[in-house]
Design an enzyme around this catalytic site. Structure first.
Site, PDB file in Angstrom:
ATOM      1  N   PRO A 294       0.766  -1.240   0.000  1.00 52.89           N
ATOM      2  CA  PRO A 294       0.000   0.000   0.000  1.00 52.89           C
ATOM      3  C   PRO A 294       0.801   1.297   0.000  1.00 52.89           C
ATOM      4  O   PRO A 294       1.012   1.916   1.016  1.00 52.89           O
ATOM      5  CB  PRO A 294      -0.856  -0.102   1.271  1.00 52.89           C
ATOM      6  CG  PRO A 294      -0.825  -1.546   1.642  1.00 52.89           C
ATOM      7  CD  PRO A 294       0.503  -2.024   1.197  1.00 52.89           C
ATOM      8  N   GLU A 295       1.231   1.699  -1.173  1.00 58.54           N
ATOM      9  CA  GLU A 295       1.666   3.071  -1.370  1.00 58.54           C
ATOM     10  C   GLU A 295       0.440   3.783  -1.945  1.00 58.54           C
ATOM     11  O   GLU A 295      -0.636   3.190  -2.022  1.00 58.54           O
ATOM     12  CB  GLU A 295       2.881   3.110  -2.298  1.00 58.54           C
ATOM     13  CG  GLU A 295       4.040   2.267  -1.749  1.00 58.54           C
ATOM     14  CD  GLU A 295       5.333   2.350  -2.543  1.00 58.54           C
ATOM     15  OE1 GLU A 295       5.557   3.390  -3.187  1.00 58.54           O
ATOM     16  OE2 GLU A 295       6.104   1.396  -2.504  1.00 58.54           O
TER      17      GLU A 295
ATOM     18  N   LYS B   1      -1.255   7.967   1.708  1.00 56.44           N
ATOM     19  CA  LYS B   1      -1.564   6.571   2.010  1.00 56.44           C
ATOM     20  C   LYS B   1      -2.710   6.452   3.006  1.00 56.44           C
ATOM     21  O   LYS B   1      -2.987   5.361   3.512  1.00 56.44           O
ATOM     22  CB  LYS B   1      -0.318   5.876   2.577  1.00 56.44           C
ATOM     23  CG  LYS B   1       0.901   5.966   1.654  1.00 56.44           C
ATOM     24  CD  LYS B   1       2.158   5.483   2.348  1.00 56.44           C
ATOM     25  CE  LYS B   1       3.391   5.790   1.501  1.00 56.44           C
ATOM     26  NZ  LYS B   1       4.640   5.497   2.218  1.00 56.44           N
TER      27      LYS B   1
ATOM     28  N   ARG C 106       0.380  -8.410   8.963  1.00 54.78           N
ATOM     29  CA  ARG C 106       1.535  -8.147   9.842  1.00 54.78           C
ATOM     30  C   ARG C 106       1.232  -7.166  10.964  1.00 54.78           C
ATOM     31  O   ARG C 106       2.132  -6.672  11.616  1.00 54.78           O
ATOM     32  CB  ARG C 106       2.702  -7.639   9.010  1.00 54.78           C
ATOM     33  CG  ARG C 106       2.866  -8.454   7.755  1.00 54.78           C
ATOM     34  CD  ARG C 106       4.202  -9.016   7.512  1.00 54.78           C
ATOM     35  NE  ARG C 106       4.047  -9.974   6.433  1.00 54.78           N
ATOM     36  CZ  ARG C 106       4.804 -10.025   5.357  1.00 54.78           C
ATOM     37  NH1 ARG C 106       5.790  -9.187   5.224  1.00 54.78           N
ATOM     38  NH2 ARG C 106       4.592 -10.926   4.434  1.00 54.78           N
TER      39      ARG C 106
ATOM     40  N   ARG D 266      16.656   2.055   3.690  1.00 55.33           N
ATOM     41  CA  ARG D 266      15.812   1.222   2.829  1.00 55.33           C
ATOM     42  C   ARG D 266      16.586   0.703   1.627  1.00 55.33           C
ATOM     43  O   ARG D 266      17.437   1.419   1.060  1.00 55.33           O
ATOM     44  CB  ARG D 266      14.586   1.995   2.297  1.00 55.33           C
ATOM     45  CG  ARG D 266      13.870   2.875   3.281  1.00 55.33           C
ATOM     46  CD  ARG D 266      13.397   2.176   4.526  1.00 55.33           C
ATOM     47  NE  ARG D 266      12.289   1.254   4.324  1.00 55.33           N
ATOM     48  CZ  ARG D 266      11.537   0.797   5.318  1.00 55.33           C
ATOM     49  NH1 ARG D 266      11.770   1.187   6.568  1.00 55.33           N
ATOM     50  NH2 ARG D 266      10.562  -0.028   5.085  1.00 55.33           N
TER      51      ARG D 266
END
Length: 272
Positions: free
Chosen positions: A2-3, A58, A112, A260
Site C-alpha cells: 500500500p503506497e 496513504k 503483519r 531502505r
DNA sequence: AGCTATGTTAGATC
DNA sequence: TGATCTAACATAGC
C-alpha cells in the site's frame, strides 16, 4: 503493497462495495490495531452507514452518515480490504470486520499488524496534526520545489517523508528517481530547476501509471525499474545477472539509502 | 532457520 | 530547538 496507488485502488474498492449498508457490528481480533478504543468505535459506528471516501497520500478516510464520524484507515505494509458474504469465506488475516445488516462483510486484512483503524472527526485537522503534506497526485511543481529545496538530506528519504509530499513509498521513490534520472543520494537542496521539473513529472507519471494498471507491477511499461524488483525472488547472487537498466542495459545497482533497500542505474542517475 | 519486507515513529544524535 | 538518522515494531513468506 500500500503506497498511494494501492490505497487509491482500495478506496475505489470500498466505494463500489461497501457504501449505504447499515453496520450491525464490528469484530476486532487485536485491539492494538485500533487507534480509537473499541467501545467508542463500536458505539459510533453501529447503525451507521458508509457514505463516501477520501484519500490523502496513504491515508484512507471513510465518511459516514454522521458528519462527525469518519473512519481512518492506514494499510501499513501489507493491509488490504475484502468484501465477502458468508463467514465461511472470511479471508485469512481479516482481523477487523465490518458486518453489514445485509449479511455482507468488509474485512480489513492485517497480515503483519502494521495496519491501523480509528475514528477521526475532522480530516483536515487530522492531516495537520499528523503532518501529512500535499497528496502526490495534487502537488504543484512550485510547491514541490519549495518543500524539497528546504531540506538538506538525500533526496530519497526526503521523498519518503510524508510531510513533504504524501503517498510515495520505497518502491515508488526508486521508480520516480529512475524516471527523473536523479541519484537517490543527491542532496535535496541541490536539485536544479530542470531536475525539479523532471521529478514532478515523474511523480505524476509513476502514480498515474500504477493506478491505471491497478498497481499490478508486472503490467507496468517495460521501461519501468519496478521489474528489476519483481523478479527478485531468488537469492541475490543468483538473480543479480538479470538486473539491467531497461534503457541503457547497465547493471542496476542495489544499495541502502535512508535505511531502505534502493535500486538505481549508476550510469544514468548521477549526482550533478 | 534466518533473512527481508511495501510504513511509521520514538528516541538518539548531529 | 530543529533536522536528520537509526532501530524497532509484528508477522509472514521465501
Amino acid at each position: 503493497m500500500p503506497e498511494l496507488p494501492e490505497v487509491e485502488i482500495r478506496r475505489q474498492y470500498l466505494e463500489t462495495s461497501s457504501l449505504h449498508q447499515p453496520i450491525n457490528h464490528i469484530e476486532v481480533e487485536d485491539k492494538k490495531l485500533l487507534t480509537t478504543d473499541y467501545a467508542t468505535l463500536a458505539q459510533a459506528l453501529t447503525g451507521r452507514q458508509f457514505t463516501g471516501t477520501r484519500r490523502t497520500g496513504k491515508n484512507l478516510f471513510v465518511l459516514t452518515d454522521d458528519p462527525a464520524v469518519i473512519v481512518h484507515m492506514h494499510f501499513g505494509m501489507t493491509g488490504d480490504l475484502e468484501y465477502y458474504h458468508s463467514s465461511l469465506d472470511r479471508p485469512r488475516f481479516a482481523r477487523i470486520v465490518f458486518e453489514f445488516a445485509n449479511g455482507f462483510n468488509l474485512g480489513f486484512l492485517c497480515p503483519r499488524k502494521f495496519e491501523r483503524v480509528g475514528l477521526v472527526d475532522d480530516i483536515d485537522a487530522f492531516l495537520l496534526r499528523k503532518k501529512i503534506g500535499p497528496d502526490g497526485l495534487a502537488i504543484s511543481l512550485d510547491e514541490l520545489t519549495e518543500r524539497i529545496r528546504r531540506k538538506k538530506a538525500f533526496i530519497k528519504p526526503v521523498l519518503l517523508d510524508q510531510s513533504v509530499v504524501a503517498g510515495l513509498g520505497n518502491w515508488i521513490v526508486d521508480e520516480v528517481l529512475f524516471q527523473a534520472f536523479i541519484h537517490p543520494e543527491q542532496r535535496a537542496d541541490t536539485l536544479t530547476d530542470i531536475q525539479m521539473r523532471q521529478l514532478h513529472q515523474a511523480i505524476y507519471l509513476v502514480l498515474e501509471t500504477a493506478i491505471r494498471y491497478e498497481a499490478t507491477y508486472r503490467d507496468f511499461p517495460n521501461n519501468f525499474l519496478i521489474h528489476v524488483r519483481e523478479w527478485d525472488d531468488s537469492p541475490y547472487d543468483d538473480v543479480e545477472a538479470h538486473k539491467f537498466c531497461p534503457r541503457c542495459q547497465t547493471r542496476i545497482e542495489r544499495s541502502v539509502v535512508g535505511g531502505r533497500t534502493t535500486f538505481f542505474c549508476p550510469k544514468e542517475q548521477v549526482i550533478s
